[in-house]
Structure formats: C-alpha cells, structure tokens
Design an enzyme around this catalytic site. Structure first.
Site, mmCIF file in Angstrom:
data_model
loop_
_atom_site.group_PDB
_atom_site.id
_atom_site.type_symbol
_atom_site.label_atom_id
_atom_site.label_comp_id
_atom_site.label_asym_id
_atom_site.label_seq_id
_atom_site.Cartn_x
_atom_site.Cartn_y
_atom_site.Cartn_z
ATOM 1 N N HIS A 140 0.743 -1.041 -0.262
ATOM 2 C CA HIS A 140 0.026 0.148 0.329
ATOM 3 C C HIS A 140 1.029 0.851 0.597
ATOM 4 C CE1 HIS A 140 -0.157 1.215 4.165
ATOM 5 N NE2 HIS A 140 0.058 -0.138 4.510
ATOM 6 N N ASP A 152 5.665 0.685 7.422
ATOM 7 C CA ASP A 152 4.586 0.720 6.580
ATOM 8 C C ASP A 152 4.241 1.474 5.585
ATOM 9 O OD1 ASP A 152 2.301 -0.564 6.596
ATOM 10 O OD2 ASP A 152 1.358 0.504 8.810
ATOM 11 N N GLU A 186 -4.720 2.221 2.156
ATOM 12 C CA GLU A 186 -5.304 1.316 3.376
ATOM 13 C C GLU A 186 -5.252 1.192 4.786
ATOM 14 O OE1 GLU A 186 -3.441 -2.874 5.435
ATOM 15 O OE2 GLU A 186 -2.827 -0.518 5.393
ATOM 16 N N GLU A 187 -5.061 2.207 4.395
ATOM 17 C CA GLU A 187 -5.119 2.187 6.943
ATOM 18 C C GLU A 187 -6.032 2.969 6.994
ATOM 19 O OE1 GLU A 187 -2.618 0.929 8.162
ATOM 20 O OE2 GLU A 187 -0.960 1.451 7.927
ATOM 21 N N ASP A 214 -5.240 -8.560 -0.669
ATOM 22 C CA ASP A 214 -6.042 -9.034 0.076
ATOM 23 C C ASP A 214 -7.399 -10.061 -1.541
ATOM 24 O OD1 ASP A 214 -5.979 -7.997 2.207
ATOM 25 O OD2 ASP A 214 -5.976 -6.178 0.906
ATOM 26 N N HIS A 237 3.612 3.010 12.849
ATOM 27 C CA HIS A 237 2.654 3.919 13.016
ATOM 28 C C HIS A 237 3.247 4.858 13.970
ATOM 29 C CE1 HIS A 237 -1.331 1.361 11.522
ATOM 30 N NE2 HIS A 237 -0.290 1.601 9.896
HETATM 31 ZN ZN LIG Z 1 -0.145 0.393 8.566
#
Ligand SMILES: [Zn+2]
Length: 279
Positions: A140, A152, A186-187, A214, A237
């Site tokens: 993502h 991430d 995505e988040e 996914d 995060h």
């Molecule tokens: Zn994440």
C-alpha cells in the site's frame, strides 16, 4: 481508572462512570492487543467513561506513541480515544497505585474529512503468450500521518516494484503478465484493494496468483512473504517509521524472493489450483 483488559473493565464498570479509562494492556500479539485500539472507545463508553486511552500497541517503546485505526459503534456515545506511550501508561498506573489523583488533559486534533479521490498505482510487465493472465503483487502507498511509512508500507510496495524492475532489466519476460499495484488507502479501511477487486471482478478468474494482496480471499491463489517481524511493531504507525530502520540487505532479499515467486508462477506451463472464494 486503569484496567488490564475488557474483562476487568466489565467487572469494574460501575467505577468507570464519568472517568477516563486507560487500557494498560501489555503487547502479546498484534491481533490480540490491537483490539483495545479498535474497540476500546466503544467498550469504555458502554461503561459510562468520558474518554478512553490505550497503551500504544507495541512490544517495545522509546516513548513513541503509535497511531492507528479505531471504530465507533452507533449504539454508544462517541468518546475521545487516544494512544499514549507504554512508559506513560505505566506511570499513570503507578500513580493510581499510590492513590495519587491523576488529571489528564486531552488535546486532540484528529478529524475525519470528506472523501476525496485517490488512485491505485499500477505497473505491468506484459506477458509474452498469455498477457490476459495476471500475477498481481504489491503493497500500500498510504501511510499514517506520523513518521514516513518506511516500513508500513514503503518497504513492501518498493520491493514489489523493484522486483519487476529487475526482471525487466534482466530481459526476463514471462508468459503471463506481472502486475504491480500500489494500493491506495489501505490504512483507512482497505479502500484501494476493495476498489481494485470491484473494478476487476470480471477478470479475477484470470488472476493466477496474488502475492501480498487482499484479493486472495476471492479464491485467487496467494503467496506471501513471511519476514522476521520482530521489530516491525516497534516502529509501525509512529514518528520513528523512517527509512533508516530498513536494512538494505533485508529489502534486497525480499525483492529477490518476490521476483522469483512472480516470475516462476507467471511463466509456468500450468496454473496453480484455485480454491473456492472464502467467505
Ligand atoms: Zn499500517
């Protein structure tokens, strides 16, 4: 009021009324511990709390709070919900243990803005014989506002795109198409992945493999990389998710593995067996 989990909150619910509830729940696994971020506000509101705090969902902290998704429920009041560092969560718990009065002032600036358009980013290495059959892989492209999203999911999406770049540089073109997708949003609820699935529903049966994606849930055979995730949740995060945390050799290995997986399956004589769509 500090609790060590939902069970304790239910037992001591009467004491939560009018208070800020702090879920000081040490990290076990992400799946187990992230529940307090996801539904802590709902559970605390149900007990009559005015706000809820969680211990950041991480096994290791350098006083970095972790952000992330959470949800409300239409049956209870929407109360503020925030993550504090594990160090601060433990300090508050110690203070309450000494019967000190703890006053927390919440200054929160998060807002939910109206939807705007954003796009998945798609690149392909077209197949030589069966270009309509597709191996899809990606990561993502969105990240949380804190940090830079290096782990991430910058590392993930760059590994996928590097994998086809390397195949191209080596002059390797498989029979089928390899498609790299940078999923958007995505988040905030897998919106990019869902939009891709909806837009390509008619051709999902020609998706012969999904790597780190996914659409695996729809019966498309899937493969993934199981990387050593020990440190991932230290940084994810947070303001510390910056590119210096990525080990160039680890990233290079991921790129190599993804390139091999994608190339071999895209170039095989046969396709992999398919499962029925999972529900
Ligand atoms: Zn994440």
């Amino acid at each position: 009021m500090v609790v060590r989990g939902f069970d304790e909150l239910r037992e001591r619910a009467a004491a939560a009324r009018g208070k800020i509830v702090l879920f000081n729940v040490p990290f076990t696994t992400y799946g187990e511990t992230v529940r307090y971020r996801g539904t802590g506000a709902v559970e605390a509101a149900r007990a009559g709390a005015v706000a809820s705090l969680i211990r950041s969902v991480t096994p290791y902290s350098q006083r970095t709070p972790h952000t992330g998704g959470m949800a409300y429920d239409s049956t209870v009041r929407r109360i503020p919900h925030a993550a504090i560092t594990p160090e601060d969560a433990d300090m508050i718990e110690r203070m309450l243990g000494r019967r000190q009065r703890v006053v927390v002032r919440l200054v929160m600036t998060a807002r939910t803005l109206p939807d705007v358009q954003s796009r998945n980013v798609i690149g392909e290495l077209r197949g030589t014989e069966k270009p309509d059959e597709i191996v899809v892989m990606g990561g993502h492209i969105d990240s949380w506002d804190v940090g830079r999203g290096a782990m991430d999911d910058g590392g993930g999406v760059v590994a996928a795109w590097e994998a086809i770049r390397i195949l191209k540089e080596l002059g390797l073109r498989p029979r089928r198409t390899i498609r790299v997708v940078g999923w958007t949003n995505e988040e905030n609820g897998l919106r990019g992945g869902n939009a891709y699935r909806d837009a390509h529903r008619a051709e999902l049966d020609r998706h012969v493999l999904a790597i780190e994606s996914d659409i695996m849930q729809l019966g498309v055979p899937g493969m993934g990389l199981t990387v050593d995730g020990t440190r991932y949740f230290w940084y994810h995060h947070t303001d510390a998710d910056t590119v210096d945390k990525l080990d160039p050799r680890d990233v290079a290995l991921c790129v190599a593995v993804m390139a091999v997986m994608a190339y071999v399956v895209a170039d095989m004589e046969e396709t992999l067996p398919r499962g029925g769509p999972a529900r």
